[in-house]
Motif scaffolding. Structure first.
Motif, PDB file in Angstrom:
ATOM      1  N   LYS A   1      -1.918  -2.264  11.222  1.00 20.11           N
ATOM      2  CA  LYS A   1      -1.137  -2.144  12.457  1.00 20.11           C
ATOM      3  C   LYS A   1      -0.939  -3.534  13.045  1.00 20.11           C
ATOM      4  CE  LYS A   1      -1.017   0.454  16.829  1.00 20.11           C
ATOM      5  NZ  LYS A   1      -1.736   1.418  17.697  1.00 20.11           N
ATOM      6  N   LEU A   2       0.266  -3.787  13.541  1.00 20.71           N
ATOM      7  CA  LEU A   2       0.570  -5.070  14.175  1.00 20.71           C
ATOM      8  C   LEU A   2       1.195  -4.832  15.548  1.00 20.71           C
ATOM      9  CD1 LEU A   2       2.190  -6.944  11.145  1.00 20.71           C
ATOM     10  CD2 LEU A   2      -0.108  -7.302  12.072  1.00 20.71           C
TER      11      LEU A   2
ATOM     12  N   ASP B   1       4.096 -14.291   6.240  1.00 23.55           N
ATOM     13  CA  ASP B   1       4.633 -13.449   7.301  1.00 23.55           C
ATOM     14  C   ASP B   1       4.086 -12.045   7.102  1.00 23.55           C
ATOM     15  OD1 ASP B   1       6.184 -15.455   8.503  1.00 23.55           O
ATOM     16  OD2 ASP B   1       7.800 -15.159   7.062  1.00 23.55           O
ATOM     17  N   LEU B   2       3.371 -11.557   8.087  1.00 30.46           N
ATOM     18  CA  LEU B   2       2.660 -10.289   7.936  1.00 30.46           C
ATOM     19  C   LEU B   2       3.544  -9.093   8.252  1.00 30.46           C
ATOM     20  CD1 LEU B   2      -0.764 -11.201   9.585  1.00 30.46           C
ATOM     21  CD2 LEU B   2      -0.123 -11.321   7.169  1.00 30.46           C
ATOM     22  N   GLU B   3       3.348  -8.033   7.476  1.00 33.50           N
ATOM     23  CA  GLU B   3       3.989  -6.752   7.724  1.00 33.50           C
ATOM     24  C   GLU B   3       2.977  -5.650   7.436  1.00 33.50           C
ATOM     25  OE1 GLU B   3       7.565  -6.272   5.492  1.00 33.50           O
ATOM     26  OE2 GLU B   3       8.510  -8.076   6.300  1.00 33.50           O
ATOM     27  N   GLU B   4       3.108  -4.545   8.128  1.00 35.85           N
ATOM     28  CA  GLU B   4       2.238  -3.402   7.853  1.00 35.85           C
ATOM     29  C   GLU B   4       2.423  -2.926   6.413  1.00 35.85           C
ATOM     30  OE1 GLU B   4       3.136  -0.525  10.868  1.00 35.85           O
ATOM     31  OE2 GLU B   4       2.272  -1.732  12.481  1.00 35.85           O
ATOM     32  N   ARG B   5       1.315  -2.464   5.812  1.00 37.57           N
ATOM     33  CA  ARG B   5       1.207  -1.967   4.432  1.00 37.57           C
ATOM     34  C   ARG B   5       1.006  -3.078   3.412  1.00 37.57           C
ATOM     35  NH1 ARG B   5       5.931   1.910   2.871  1.00 37.57           N
ATOM     36  NH2 ARG B   5       4.687   2.020   0.978  1.00 37.57           N
ATOM     37  N   GLN B   6       0.950  -4.332   3.828  1.00 42.37           N
ATOM     38  CA  GLN B   6       0.599  -5.397   2.886  1.00 42.37           C
ATOM     39  C   GLN B   6      -0.909  -5.351   2.609  1.00 42.37           C
ATOM     40  OE1 GLN B   6       1.930  -8.943   4.866  1.00 42.37           O
ATOM     41  NE2 GLN B   6       4.034  -8.737   4.160  1.00 42.37           N
ATOM     42  N   PHE B   7      -1.276  -5.706   1.371  1.00 42.45           N
ATOM     43  CA  PHE B   7      -2.672  -5.693   0.955  1.00 42.45           C
ATOM     44  C   PHE B   7      -2.922  -6.936   0.103  1.00 42.45           C
ATOM     45  CE2 PHE B   7      -6.134  -3.061  -1.419  1.00 42.45           C
ATOM     46  CZ  PHE B   7      -7.117  -3.557  -0.578  1.00 42.45           C
TER      47      PHE B   7
ATOM     48  N   VAL C   1       0.839  -1.198   0.000  1.00 43.18           N
ATOM     49  CA  VAL C   1       0.000   0.000   0.000  1.00 43.18           C
ATOM     50  C   VAL C   1       0.875   1.249   0.000  1.00 43.18           C
ATOM     51  CG1 VAL C   1      -1.823   1.235   1.233  1.00 43.18           C
ATOM     52  CG2 VAL C   1      -1.726  -1.260   1.328  1.00 43.18           C
ATOM     53  N   PRO C   2       0.591   2.226  -0.858  1.00 40.88           N
ATOM     54  CA  PRO C   2       1.331   3.492  -0.800  1.00 40.88           C
ATOM     55  C   PRO C   2       1.266   4.099   0.599  1.00 40.88           C
ATOM     56  CG  PRO C   2      -0.013   3.404  -2.779  1.00 40.88           C
ATOM     57  CD  PRO C   2      -0.407   2.220  -1.942  1.00 40.88           C
ATOM     58  N   PHE C   3       2.349   4.695   1.015  1.00 44.39           N
ATOM     59  CA  PHE C   3       2.435   5.192   2.386  1.00 44.39           C
ATOM     60  C   PHE C   3       1.358   6.235   2.692  1.00 44.39           C
ATOM     61  CE2 PHE C   3       4.251   7.894   5.760  1.00 44.39           C
ATOM     62  CZ  PHE C   3       4.455   6.930   6.725  1.00 44.39           C
ATOM     63  N   ASP C   4       1.008   7.084   1.716  1.00 43.53           N
ATOM     64  CA  ASP C   4       0.010   8.126   1.982  1.00 43.53           C
ATOM     65  C   ASP C   4      -1.381   7.527   2.196  1.00 43.53           C
ATOM     66  OD1 ASP C   4      -0.051   7.384  -0.719  1.00 43.53           O
ATOM     67  OD2 ASP C   4      -0.791   9.329  -1.380  1.00 43.53           O
ATOM     68  N   ILE C   5      -1.713   6.477   1.444  1.00 39.80           N
ATOM     69  CA  ILE C   5      -2.996   5.801   1.628  1.00 39.80           C
ATOM     70  C   ILE C   5      -3.031   5.100   2.986  1.00 39.80           C
ATOM     71  CG2 ILE C   5      -4.488   3.955   0.773  1.00 39.80           C
ATOM     72  CD1 ILE C   5      -4.505   6.299  -1.099  1.00 39.80           C
ATOM     73  N   PHE C   6      -1.971   4.389   3.295  1.00 42.46           N
ATOM     74  CA  PHE C   6      -1.839   3.680   4.574  1.00 42.46           C
ATOM     75  C   PHE C   6      -1.984   4.649   5.752  1.00 42.46           C
ATOM     76  CE2 PHE C   6       1.275   2.548   7.917  1.00 42.46           C
ATOM     77  CZ  PHE C   6       0.793   1.322   8.323  1.00 42.46           C
ATOM     78  N   THR C   7      -1.298   5.769   5.689  1.00 43.95           N
ATOM     79  CA  THR C   7      -1.327   6.757   6.772  1.00 43.95           C
ATOM     80  C   THR C   7      -2.695   7.404   6.899  1.00 43.95           C
ATOM     81  OG1 THR C   7       1.035   7.213   6.432  1.00 43.95           O
ATOM     82  CG2 THR C   7      -0.235   8.855   7.653  1.00 43.95           C
ATOM     83  N   ALA C   8      -3.313   7.723   5.768  1.00 45.57           N
ATOM     84  CA  ALA C   8      -4.624   8.373   5.794  1.00 45.57           C
ATOM     85  C   ALA C   8      -5.677   7.479   6.435  1.00 45.57           C
ATOM     86  CB  ALA C   8      -5.040   8.747   4.374  1.00 45.57           C
ATOM     87  N   ILE C   9      -5.669   6.184   6.122  1.00 49.48           N
ATOM     88  CA  ILE C   9      -6.650   5.268   6.708  1.00 49.48           C
ATOM     89  C   ILE C   9      -6.437   5.139   8.209  1.00 49.48           C
ATOM     90  CG2 ILE C   9      -7.477   2.885   6.754  1.00 49.48           C
ATOM     91  CD1 ILE C   9      -6.732   2.730   3.769  1.00 49.48           C
ATOM     92  N   ASN C  10      -5.185   4.954   8.638  1.00 49.23           N
ATOM     93  CA  ASN C  10      -4.901   4.839  10.070  1.00 49.23           C
ATOM     94  C   ASN C  10      -5.266   6.113  10.823  1.00 49.23           C
ATOM     95  OD1 ASN C  10      -3.859   2.249  10.926  1.00 49.23           O
ATOM     96  ND2 ASN C  10      -2.134   2.600   9.565  1.00 49.23           N
ATOM     97  N   ASN C  11      -4.932   7.265  10.247  1.00 52.16           N
ATOM     98  CA  ASN C  11      -5.238   8.539  10.911  1.00 52.16           C
ATOM     99  C   ASN C  11      -6.745   8.731  11.051  1.00 52.16           C
ATOM    100  OD1 ASN C  11      -2.547   9.177  11.196  1.00 52.16           O
ATOM    101  ND2 ASN C  11      -2.480  10.585   9.463  1.00 52.16           N
ATOM    102  N   PHE C  12      -7.481   8.399   9.985  1.00 54.29           N
ATOM    103  CA  PHE C  12      -8.941   8.529  10.045  1.00 54.29           C
ATOM    104  C   PHE C  12      -9.516   7.620  11.128  1.00 54.29           C
ATOM    105  CE2 PHE C  12     -13.164   7.038   9.010  1.00 54.29           C
ATOM    106  CZ  PHE C  12     -13.853   8.232   8.855  1.00 54.29           C
ATOM    107  N   TYR C  13      -9.055   6.380  11.168  1.00 54.96           N
ATOM    108  CA  TYR C  13      -9.573   5.436  12.161  1.00 54.96           C
ATOM    109  C   TYR C  13      -9.238   5.888  13.578  1.00 54.96           C
ATOM    110  CZ  TYR C  13     -10.580   1.200  14.743  1.00 54.96           C
ATOM    111  OH  TYR C  13     -11.078   0.315  15.658  1.00 54.96           O
ATOM    112  N   ASN C  14      -8.006   6.305  13.808  1.00 60.03           N
ATOM    113  CA  ASN C  14      -7.605   6.749  15.146  1.00 60.03           C
ATOM    114  C   ASN C  14      -8.443   7.934  15.620  1.00 60.03           C
ATOM    115  OD1 ASN C  14      -5.553   4.845  15.558  1.00 60.03           O
ATOM    116  ND2 ASN C  14      -4.043   6.099  14.488  1.00 60.03           N
ATOM    117  N   LYS C  15      -8.816   8.809  14.698  1.00 59.39           N
ATOM    118  CA  LYS C  15      -9.582  10.000  15.052  1.00 59.39           C
ATOM    119  C   LYS C  15     -11.061   9.691  15.289  1.00 59.39           C
ATOM    120  CE  LYS C  15     -10.637  14.677  13.350  1.00 59.39           C
ATOM    121  NZ  LYS C  15     -10.403  15.648  12.245  1.00 59.39           N
ATOM    122  N   ASN C  16     -11.609   8.699  14.576  1.00 59.70           N
ATOM    123  CA  ASN C  16     -13.050   8.498  14.560  1.00 59.70           C
ATOM    124  C   ASN C  16     -13.531   7.156  15.113  1.00 59.70           C
ATOM    125  OD1 ASN C  16     -14.042  10.950  12.852  1.00 59.70           O
ATOM    126  ND2 ASN C  16     -12.310  10.124  11.701  1.00 59.70           N
TER     127      ASN C  16
END
Length: 203
Positions: free
Chosen positions: A125-126, A163-169, A17-32
Motif C-alpha cells: 500500500k502506498l 519508482d514504487l508501485e503497489e504489487r511490486q516484489f 505479485v499476483p492480484f489474489d496473493i496481494f489482496t489476501a495479504i492486505n485483507n489479512f493484515y487489515n483484519k488482524n
C-alpha cells in the motif's frame, strides 16, 4: 511475472505479485493488525507498526500455505536466474512494516540463521502522495526504497532508487544494503518483508 532484473554489483529482481496473493495479504493484515505481535525488537526500522506474520524459531505462522508457497517459488526463480542451484532453502521470517509520516528505515542489511540468504520487499500500500520535497524536486526521494550495491568502480552503477508501485516484489541477497526514506503528509506506506536462509548442499 518478472518486471526488471537490476545488477548493482549484486542482483535485484523485481516481480509483479499476483492480484489474489496481494489482496489476501492486505485483507489479512487489515483484519488482524491490532492483534498481531510486534516485530520491533528484532528490527532496526524507526517505525511504530512492525508486525510478525511468520517466525520459524518461535514456530509461529499466520500465513496461508498458498502464500508461503508463492514466496518459495519466487525466491527459487531468483536463484535460477542467478544460476545458483546447490542450496537448501528455508523460510525464516515474514513481517509487515506500516510507515506513517516521518517514519523511516535506516541503511541496513538482513540476516537469518545462515549467513547466506535472500530477502525481499513487497509493496502492499502506498499513500496518494509522498508529500512535498524540501528541495531538488527533480530528484524525489520521499518515501522511496533505495538499494546500495557492492560495485566500486567509478563508472559502475551502484545504487537503485526505483519508482514504487503497489504489487511490486523485490528479491535480493541478505547483504545488499538498503533503506527507506521518510515521507510527508497523510496516508500509510505498507510493505511486507520475507527472509529465506540458504544452506549450501554438498556433493
Amino acid at each position: 511475472m518478472i518486471l526488471e532484473h537490476k545488477i548493482i554489483g549484486q542482483s535485484i529482481v523485481k516481480y509483479e505479485v499476483p492480484f489474489d496473493i496481494f489482496t489476501a495479504i492486505n485483507n489479512f493484515y487489515n483484519k488482524n493488525k491490532d492483534t498481531l505481535e510486534s516485530s520491533n525488537e528484532f528490527l532496526i526500522g524507526k517505525i511504530k507498526n512492525e508486525k510478525t506474520l511468520f517466525y520459524s524459531k518461535a514456530m509461529k505462522n499466520l500465513v496461508p500455505l498458498v502464500i508461503l508457497d508463492y514466496f518459495k517459488t519466487v525466491m527459487k526463480n531468483y536463484l535460477k536466474l542467478s544460476t545458483i542451484k546447490k542450496y537448501k532453502m528455508e523460510l525464516t521470517s515474514i513481517w509487515i512494516n506500516e510507515m506513517i509520516e516521518h517514519e523511516y528505515n535506516p541503511l541496513h542489511t538482513h540476516f537469518g540463521d545462515s549467513p547466506i540468504g535472500l530477502s525481499s520487499v513487497m509493496i502492499l500500500k502506498l499513500p496518494q502522495s509522498f508529500g512535498k520535497e524540501y528541495s531538488a524536486d527533480d530528484k524525489p526521494t520521499n518515501g522511496k526504497l533505495q538499494f546500495i550495491g557492492s560495485a566500486s568502480s567509478q563508472i559502475s552503477e551502484i545504487d537503485y532508487l526505483p519508482d514504487l508501485e503497489e504489487r511490486q516484489f523485490y528479491i535480493f541477497p541478505y547483504d545488499l544494503r538498503h533503506s527507506v526514506y521518510p515521507f510527508n503528509g497523510p496516508g500509510v506506506r505498507r510493505t511486507l518483508a520475507a527472509n529465506m536462509d540458504l544452506t549450501e548442499l554438498k556433493n
